[in-house]
Design a protein around this motif. Structure first.
Motif, PDB file in Angstrom:
ATOM      1  N   LYS A  72      34.356  40.330  47.005  1.00 40.10           N
ATOM      2  CA  LYS A  72      32.938  40.193  46.672  1.00 40.10           C
ATOM      3  C   LYS A  72      32.720  39.425  45.377  1.00 40.10           C
ATOM      4  N   THR A  73      33.747  39.316  44.551  1.00 42.11           N
ATOM      5  CA  THR A  73      33.618  38.590  43.293  1.00 42.11           C
ATOM      6  C   THR A  73      34.669  37.491  43.256  1.00 42.11           C
ATOM      7  N   MET A  74      34.594  36.656  42.281  1.00 46.82           N
ATOM      8  CA  MET A  74      35.600  35.602  42.119  1.00 46.82           C
ATOM      9  C   MET A  74      36.626  35.980  41.043  1.00 46.82           C
ATOM     10  N   LEU A  75      36.706  37.245  40.720  1.00 45.35           N
ATOM     11  CA  LEU A  75      37.672  37.699  39.727  1.00 45.35           C
ATOM     12  C   LEU A  75      39.083  37.550  40.283  1.00 45.35           C
ATOM     13  N   HIS A  76      39.976  36.976  39.497  1.00 44.38           N
ATOM     14  CA  HIS A  76      41.361  36.820  39.940  1.00 44.38           C
ATOM     15  C   HIS A  76      42.008  38.180  40.174  1.00 44.38           C
ATOM     16  N   LEU A  77      41.584  39.168  39.389  1.00 43.29           N
ATOM     17  CA  LEU A  77      42.127  40.518  39.529  1.00 43.29           C
ATOM     18  C   LEU A  77      41.785  41.104  40.903  1.00 43.29           C
ATOM     19  N   GLU A  78      40.572  40.876  41.377  1.00 39.17           N
ATOM     20  CA  GLU A  78      40.183  41.388  42.700  1.00 39.17           C
ATOM     21  C   GLU A  78      40.944  40.665  43.805  1.00 39.17           C
ATOM     22  N   ILE A  79      41.100  39.363  43.659  1.00 37.94           N
ATOM     23  CA  ILE A  79      41.830  38.592  44.665  1.00 37.94           C
ATOM     24  C   ILE A  79      43.279  39.067  44.743  1.00 37.94           C
ATOM     25  N   HIS A  80      43.884  39.298  43.584  1.00 40.19           N
ATOM     26  CA  HIS A  80      45.263  39.802  43.567  1.00 40.19           C
ATOM     27  C   HIS A  80      45.340  41.200  44.179  1.00 40.19           C
ATOM     28  N   ALA A  81      44.383  42.051  43.841  1.00 44.04           N
ATOM     29  CA  ALA A  81      44.379  43.422  44.375  1.00 44.04           C
ATOM     30  C   ALA A  81      44.252  43.427  45.889  1.00 44.04           C
ATOM     31  N   SER A  82      43.552  42.437  46.451  1.00 44.03           N
ATOM     32  CA  SER A  82      43.407  42.388  47.908  1.00 44.03           C
ATOM     33  C   SER A  82      44.731  42.125  48.603  1.00 44.03           C
ATOM     34  N   THR A  83      45.704  41.570  47.881  1.00 42.19           N
ATOM     35  CA  THR A  83      47.011  41.297  48.486  1.00 42.19           C
ATOM     36  C   THR A  83      48.004  42.434  48.299  1.00 42.19           C
ATOM     37  N   VAL A  84      47.794  43.298  47.308  1.00 45.78           N
ATOM     38  CA  VAL A  84      48.793  44.339  47.029  1.00 45.78           C
ATOM     39  C   VAL A  84      48.347  45.751  47.400  1.00 45.78           C
ATOM     40  N   TYR A  85      47.050  46.029  47.411  1.00 47.41           N
ATOM     41  CA  TYR A  85      46.565  47.368  47.739  1.00 47.41           C
ATOM     42  C   TYR A  85      46.370  47.515  49.239  1.00 47.41           C
ATOM     43  N   THR A  86      46.406  48.753  49.702  1.00 42.95           N
ATOM     44  CA  THR A  86      45.984  49.026  51.072  1.00 42.95           C
ATOM     45  C   THR A  86      44.478  48.802  51.139  1.00 42.95           C
ATOM     46  N   HIS A  87      43.946  48.669  52.326  1.00 43.13           N
ATOM     47  CA  HIS A  87      42.519  48.391  52.460  1.00 43.13           C
ATOM     48  C   HIS A  87      41.672  49.500  51.846  1.00 43.13           C
ATOM     49  N   ALA A  88      42.028  50.744  52.082  1.00 40.83           N
ATOM     50  CA  ALA A  88      41.238  51.861  51.574  1.00 40.83           C
ATOM     51  C   ALA A  88      41.217  51.862  50.042  1.00 40.83           C
ATOM     52  N   LEU A  89      42.380  51.679  49.425  1.00 42.55           N
ATOM     53  CA  LEU A  89      42.439  51.665  47.974  1.00 42.55           C
ATOM     54  C   LEU A  89      41.776  50.413  47.413  1.00 42.55           C
ATOM     55  N   PHE A  90      41.899  49.286  48.117  1.00 42.96           N
ATOM     56  CA  PHE A  90      41.257  48.065  47.648  1.00 42.96           C
ATOM     57  C   PHE A  90      39.744  48.227  47.601  1.00 42.96           C
ATOM     58  N   TYR A  91      39.143  48.866  48.608  1.00 42.36           N
ATOM     59  CA  TYR A  91      37.692  49.020  48.614  1.00 42.36           C
ATOM     60  C   TYR A  91      37.225  49.917  47.470  1.00 42.36           C
ATOM     61  N   GLU A  92      38.015  50.904  47.102  1.00 42.55           N
ATOM     62  CA  GLU A  92      37.684  51.706  45.916  1.00 42.55           C
ATOM     63  C   GLU A  92      37.760  50.846  44.653  1.00 42.55           C
ATOM     64  N   PHE A  93      38.809  50.030  44.564  1.00 42.25           N
ATOM     65  CA  PHE A  93      38.975  49.124  43.432  1.00 42.25           C
ATOM     66  C   PHE A  93      37.842  48.092  43.404  1.00 42.25           C
ATOM     67  N   GLN A  94      37.441  47.606  44.575  1.00 43.81           N
ATOM     68  CA  GLN A  94      36.387  46.597  44.651  1.00 43.81           C
ATOM     69  C   GLN A  94      35.060  47.146  44.127  1.00 43.81           C
ATOM     70  N   LYS A  95      34.787  48.409  44.390  1.00 43.06           N
ATOM     71  CA  LYS A  95      33.575  49.027  43.839  1.00 43.06           C
ATOM     72  C   LYS A  95      33.587  48.963  42.317  1.00 43.06           C
ATOM     73  N   GLN A  96      34.760  49.179  41.728  1.00 40.19           N
ATOM     74  CA  GLN A  96      34.879  49.100  40.280  1.00 40.19           C
ATOM     75  C   GLN A  96      34.672  47.666  39.787  1.00 40.19           C
ATOM     76  N   CYS A  97      35.188  46.678  40.531  1.00 40.97           N
ATOM     77  CA  CYS A  97      35.007  45.272  40.151  1.00 40.97           C
ATOM     78  C   CYS A  97      33.542  44.887  40.139  1.00 40.97           C
ATOM     79  N   VAL A  98      32.837  45.219  41.194  1.00 40.24           N
ATOM     80  CA  VAL A  98      31.416  44.870  41.290  1.00 40.24           C
ATOM     81  C   VAL A  98      30.626  45.603  40.220  1.00 40.24           C
TER      82      VAL A  98
END
Length: 175
Positions: A78-104
């Motif tokens: 949802k953002t262009m943060l490099h941290l979010e893009i990297h997290a999308s490759t290493v986290y499971t989907h469920a954990l990534f969506y929790e992390f994505q809420k924090q990014c937004v």
């Protein structure tokens, strides 16, 4: 006080690493309901074992299909943060969506406060507009270690919006 009872347990376990993963009777209740599906007062041990093996095979299949989905497709960022893009490759989907809420939320609610320096560590006050609180983030730019006074990483295992805001600011400005 009673109306705030949902916050009692998280406050108590705040200093225990990954304390949010602790469950009360919920775990034993779910285990009891899991095993009740296999028991039959007139059944034999062999019947119980066959039913149990069938349920375990089903759980393994579900886990493998979720793992395959996580490996084959990346979630939408949802953002262009490099941290979010990297997290999308290493986290499971469920954990990534929790992390994505924090990014937004970091982009929508965090702003800079005071800052100070130690010999190697920067201490930054991050003001959270939603919670109306200021958190202190300690960030070491040489080792990329960061700690926040909200202690979300210690409790839940992923970094909070305050650290994400500091890291996104750090990598954007090249500090």
């Amino acid at each position: 006080m009673f109306n705030k009872r949902q916050r009692w347990i998280p406050a108590y376990y705040r200093d225990i690493p990954l304390g949010c993963l602790l469950r009360t009777t919920q775990r034993s209740e779910s285990m009891n309901s899991f095993f009740k599906r296999f028991e039959n007062p007139r059944g034999t041990l062999v019947e119980f074992w066959l039913r149990f093996q069938s349920a375990m095979d089903q759980q393994r299949y579900t886990q493998k299909s979720l793992d395959r989905d996580s490996d084959l497709c990346l979630p939408v960022t949802k953002t262009m943060l490099h941290l979010e893009i990297h997290a999308s490759t290493v986290y499971t989907h469920a954990l990534f969506y929790e992390f994505q809420k924090q990014c937004v939320s970091s982009l929508n609610s965090c702003s800079a406060g005071d800052s100070s320096r130690d010999s190697t560590t920067r201490f930054l006050d991050v003001e959270d507009a939603i919670l109306r609180t200021t958190y202190i983030v300690a960030f070491n730019p040489t080792t990329f270690d960061a700690k926040c006074s909200c202690k979300m990483f210690e409790r839940k295992g992923y970094i909070c919006k305050h650290i994400i805001w500091i890291l996104s600011d750090f990598f954007t400005c090249g500090c």
